[in-house]
Design a protein around this motif. Structure first.
Motif, PDB file in Angstrom:
ATOM      1  N   MET A   1      -7.965  91.038  -8.421  1.00  0.00           N
ATOM      2  CA  MET A   1      -8.509  89.700  -8.209  1.00  0.00           C
ATOM      3  C   MET A   1      -8.885  89.486  -6.920  1.00  0.00           C
ATOM      4  SD  MET A   1      -5.926  86.644  -8.450  1.00  0.00           S
ATOM      5  CE  MET A   1      -5.962  85.049  -7.825  1.00  0.00           C
ATOM      6  N   ALA A   2      -9.888  89.146  -6.770  1.00  0.00           N
ATOM      7  CA  ALA A   2     -10.874  88.970  -5.336  1.00  0.00           C
ATOM      8  C   ALA A   2     -10.119  88.040  -4.450  1.00  0.00           C
ATOM      9  CB  ALA A   2     -12.368  88.696  -5.496  1.00  0.00           C
ATOM     10  N   VAL A   3     -10.147  88.100  -3.308  1.00  0.00           N
ATOM     11  CA  VAL A   3      -9.651  87.204  -2.047  1.00  0.00           C
ATOM     12  C   VAL A   3     -10.794  86.771  -1.512  1.00  0.00           C
ATOM     13  CG1 VAL A   3      -8.410  86.917  -0.177  1.00  0.00           C
ATOM     14  CG2 VAL A   3      -7.704  88.809  -1.972  1.00  0.00           C
ATOM     15  N   GLU A   4     -11.054  85.351  -1.808  1.00  0.00           N
ATOM     16  CA  GLU A   4     -12.017  84.365  -1.200  1.00  0.00           C
ATOM     17  C   GLU A   4     -11.645  83.984   0.150  1.00  0.00           C
ATOM     18  OE1 GLU A   4     -14.721  84.181  -2.814  1.00  0.00           O
ATOM     19  OE2 GLU A   4     -14.093  85.166  -4.580  1.00  0.00           O
ATOM     20  N   LYS A   5     -12.700  84.050   1.017  1.00  0.00           N
ATOM     21  CA  LYS A   5     -12.849  83.453   2.271  1.00  0.00           C
ATOM     22  C   LYS A   5     -12.439  81.878   2.286  1.00  0.00           C
ATOM     23  CE  LYS A   5     -15.598  84.952   5.586  1.00  0.00           C
ATOM     24  NZ  LYS A   5     -16.902  85.534   6.420  1.00  0.00           N
ATOM     25  N   LEU A   6     -11.797  81.387   3.377  1.00  0.00           N
ATOM     26  CA  LEU A   6     -11.683  79.919   3.430  1.00  0.00           C
ATOM     27  C   LEU A   6     -13.124  79.137   3.362  1.00  0.00           C
ATOM     28  CD1 LEU A   6      -9.181  79.494   6.352  1.00  0.00           C
ATOM     29  CD2 LEU A   6      -8.699  79.488   3.922  1.00  0.00           C
ATOM     30  N   THR A   7     -12.949  78.047   2.692  1.00  0.00           N
ATOM     31  CA  THR A   7     -14.256  77.062   2.872  1.00  0.00           C
ATOM     32  C   THR A   7     -14.434  76.560   4.015  1.00  0.00           C
ATOM     33  OG1 THR A   7     -13.072  75.244   2.008  1.00  0.00           O
ATOM     34  CG2 THR A   7     -13.660  76.750   0.177  1.00  0.00           C
ATOM     35  N   GLU A   8     -15.669  75.747   4.018  1.00  0.00           N
ATOM     36  CA  GLU A   8     -15.619  75.121   5.323  1.00  0.00           C
ATOM     37  C   GLU A   8     -14.616  73.964   5.444  1.00  0.00           C
ATOM     38  OE1 GLU A   8     -17.708  75.908   8.003  1.00  0.00           O
ATOM     39  OE2 GLU A   8     -18.032  77.503   6.644  1.00  0.00           O
ATOM     40  N   ALA A   9     -14.433  73.205   4.334  1.00  0.00           N
ATOM     41  CA  ALA A   9     -13.389  72.166   4.200  1.00  0.00           C
ATOM     42  C   ALA A   9     -12.008  72.709   4.705  1.00  0.00           C
ATOM     43  CB  ALA A   9     -13.189  71.643   2.989  1.00  0.00           C
ATOM     44  N   GLU A  10     -11.586  74.053   4.246  1.00  0.00           N
ATOM     45  CA  GLU A  10     -10.149  74.433   4.635  1.00  0.00           C
ATOM     46  C   GLU A  10     -10.176  74.840   6.076  1.00  0.00           C
ATOM     47  OE1 GLU A  10      -8.950  76.632   0.372  1.00  0.00           O
ATOM     48  OE2 GLU A  10     -10.596  77.683   1.725  1.00  0.00           O
ATOM     49  N   ARG A  11     -11.526  75.245   6.765  1.00  0.00           N
ATOM     50  CA  ARG A  11     -11.402  75.739   7.917  1.00  0.00           C
ATOM     51  C   ARG A  11     -11.200  74.388   8.753  1.00  0.00           C
ATOM     52  NH1 ARG A  11     -13.517  80.750   8.780  1.00  0.00           N
ATOM     53  NH2 ARG A  11     -14.133  82.039   7.266  1.00  0.00           N
ATOM     54  N   ALA A  12     -11.924  73.285   8.466  1.00  0.00           N
ATOM     55  CA  ALA A  12     -12.045  72.218   8.999  1.00  0.00           C
ATOM     56  C   ALA A  12     -10.467  71.591   9.509  1.00  0.00           C
ATOM     57  CB  ALA A  12     -12.641  70.982   8.542  1.00  0.00           C
ATOM     58  N   GLY A  13      -9.300  72.144   8.466  1.00  0.00           N
ATOM     59  CA  GLY A  13      -8.162  71.657   8.667  1.00  0.00           C
ATOM     60  C   GLY A  13      -7.227  72.634   9.387  1.00  0.00           C
ATOM     61  N   LEU A  14      -7.819  73.858   9.807  1.00  0.00           N
ATOM     62  CA  LEU A  14      -6.942  74.938  10.578  1.00  0.00           C
ATOM     63  C   LEU A  14      -6.302  74.422  11.755  1.00  0.00           C
ATOM     64  CD1 LEU A  14      -8.941  78.101  10.307  1.00  0.00           C
ATOM     65  CD2 LEU A  14      -6.687  77.693   9.213  1.00  0.00           C
ATOM     66  N   ALA A  15      -6.923  73.647  12.637  1.00  0.00           N
ATOM     67  CA  ALA A  15      -6.432  73.258  13.866  1.00  0.00           C
ATOM     68  C   ALA A  15      -5.130  72.185  13.488  1.00  0.00           C
ATOM     69  CB  ALA A  15      -7.469  72.565  14.738  1.00  0.00           C
ATOM     70  N   ALA A  16      -5.251  71.410  12.614  1.00  0.00           N
ATOM     71  CA  ALA A  16      -4.159  70.576  12.208  1.00  0.00           C
ATOM     72  C   ALA A  16      -3.123  71.199  11.509  1.00  0.00           C
ATOM     73  CB  ALA A  16      -4.492  69.508  11.422  1.00  0.00           C
ATOM     74  N   ALA A  17      -3.436  72.369  10.740  1.00  0.00           N
ATOM     75  CA  ALA A  17      -2.494  73.030   9.839  1.00  0.00           C
ATOM     76  C   ALA A  17      -1.766  73.993  10.787  1.00  0.00           C
ATOM     77  CB  ALA A  17      -3.195  73.756   8.757  1.00  0.00           C
ATOM     78  N   LEU A  18      -2.412  74.722  11.811  1.00  0.00           N
ATOM     79  CA  LEU A  18      -1.881  75.821  12.616  1.00  0.00           C
ATOM     80  C   LEU A  18      -2.192  75.495  14.029  1.00  0.00           C
ATOM     81  CD1 LEU A  18      -3.003  78.504  10.302  1.00  0.00           C
ATOM     82  CD2 LEU A  18      -0.714  77.720  10.470  1.00  0.00           C
ATOM     83  N   PRO A  19      -1.386  74.283  14.626  1.00  0.00           N
ATOM     84  CA  PRO A  19      -1.940  74.081  16.075  1.00  0.00           C
ATOM     85  C   PRO A  19      -1.604  75.066  17.010  1.00  0.00           C
ATOM     86  CG  PRO A  19       0.031  72.828  15.329  1.00  0.00           C
ATOM     87  CD  PRO A  19      -0.415  73.656  14.086  1.00  0.00           C
ATOM     88  N   ARG A  20      -0.732  76.105  16.758  1.00  0.00           N
ATOM     89  CA  ARG A  20      -0.464  77.123  17.898  1.00  0.00           C
ATOM     90  C   ARG A  20      -1.250  78.105  17.584  1.00  0.00           C
ATOM     91  NH1 ARG A  20       5.783  77.074  16.722  1.00  0.00           N
ATOM     92  NH2 ARG A  20       5.513  75.066  15.657  1.00  0.00           N
ATOM     93  N   TRP A  21      -2.095  78.192  16.750  1.00  0.00           N
ATOM     94  CA  TRP A  21      -2.804  79.448  16.519  1.00  0.00           C
ATOM     95  C   TRP A  21      -4.362  79.133  17.006  1.00  0.00           C
ATOM     96  CZ3 TRP A  21      -1.407  84.096  13.971  1.00  0.00           C
ATOM     97  CH2 TRP A  21       0.052  84.000  13.528  1.00  0.00           C
ATOM     98  N   GLY A  22      -4.991  80.014  17.422  1.00  0.00           N
ATOM     99  CA  GLY A  22      -6.447  80.058  17.950  1.00  0.00           C
ATOM    100  C   GLY A  22      -7.537  80.888  17.291  1.00  0.00           C
ATOM    101  N   MET A  23      -8.658  80.605  17.301  1.00  0.00           N
ATOM    102  CA  MET A  23      -9.797  81.630  16.714  1.00  0.00           C
ATOM    103  C   MET A  23     -10.039  82.922  17.735  1.00  0.00           C
ATOM    104  SD  MET A  23     -10.524  80.344  13.832  1.00  0.00           S
ATOM    105  CE  MET A  23     -11.765  81.322  13.352  1.00  0.00           C
ATOM    106  N   VAL A  24     -10.033  83.878  17.135  1.00  0.00           N
ATOM    107  CA  VAL A  24     -10.499  85.370  17.944  1.00  0.00           C
ATOM    108  C   VAL A  24     -11.947  84.994  18.013  1.00  0.00           C
ATOM    109  CG1 VAL A  24     -10.377  87.575  17.697  1.00  0.00           C
ATOM    110  CG2 VAL A  24      -8.503  86.269  16.763  1.00  0.00           C
ATOM    111  N   GLU A  25     -12.408  85.432  19.165  1.00  0.00           N
ATOM    112  CA  GLU A  25     -13.613  85.249  19.766  1.00  0.00           C
ATOM    113  C   GLU A  25     -14.347  86.509  19.189  1.00  0.00           C
ATOM    114  OE1 GLU A  25     -16.569  85.317  23.611  1.00  0.00           O
ATOM    115  OE2 GLU A  25     -14.384  84.454  24.045  1.00  0.00           O
TER     116      GLU A  25
END
Length: 97
Positions: A1-25
């Motif tokens: 079963m293939a694992v799909e990358k997050l959609t743009e809509a899912e990415r837009a919600g990351l800051a709210a869903a995971l406020p203590r996590w940040g993006m890796v440059e």
């Protein structure tokens, strides 16, 4: 079963869903730093996370120096962030207090 990358809509919600996590440059990954009272407390936390990760069959990149633990999550099979990363980050947040 293939694992799909997050959609743009899912990415837009990351800051709210995971406020203590940040993006890796320069990578499609998220990161969080943890500090504990001492090495033993940090190691205990890593043990709890290892059990969560194993149960989810999704394993973090991490490092530990004395009382600090750095965790990076990305799904190699998807070539970047996936729902697996979000699920494990939320589980890690739950055990970190």
């Amino acid at each position: 079963m293939a694992v799909e990358k997050l959609t743009e809509a899912e990415r837009a919600g990351l800051a709210a869903a995971l406020p203590r996590w940040g993006m890796v440059e320069g990578r499609d990954a998220i990161t969080r730093s943890f500090r504990f009272a001492d090495f033993s407390e940090a190691w205990g936390f890593m043990s709890r996370v290892a059990l969560l990760a194993e149960a989810q069959d999704h394993h973090p990149e991490w490092s530990n120096v004395w009382n600090r633990v750095e965790i990076v999550l990305s799904t190699h099979d998807a070539g970047g962030l996936s729902a697996r990363d979000v699920r494990l980050a939320k589980a890690i947040d739950a055990v970190s207090g």
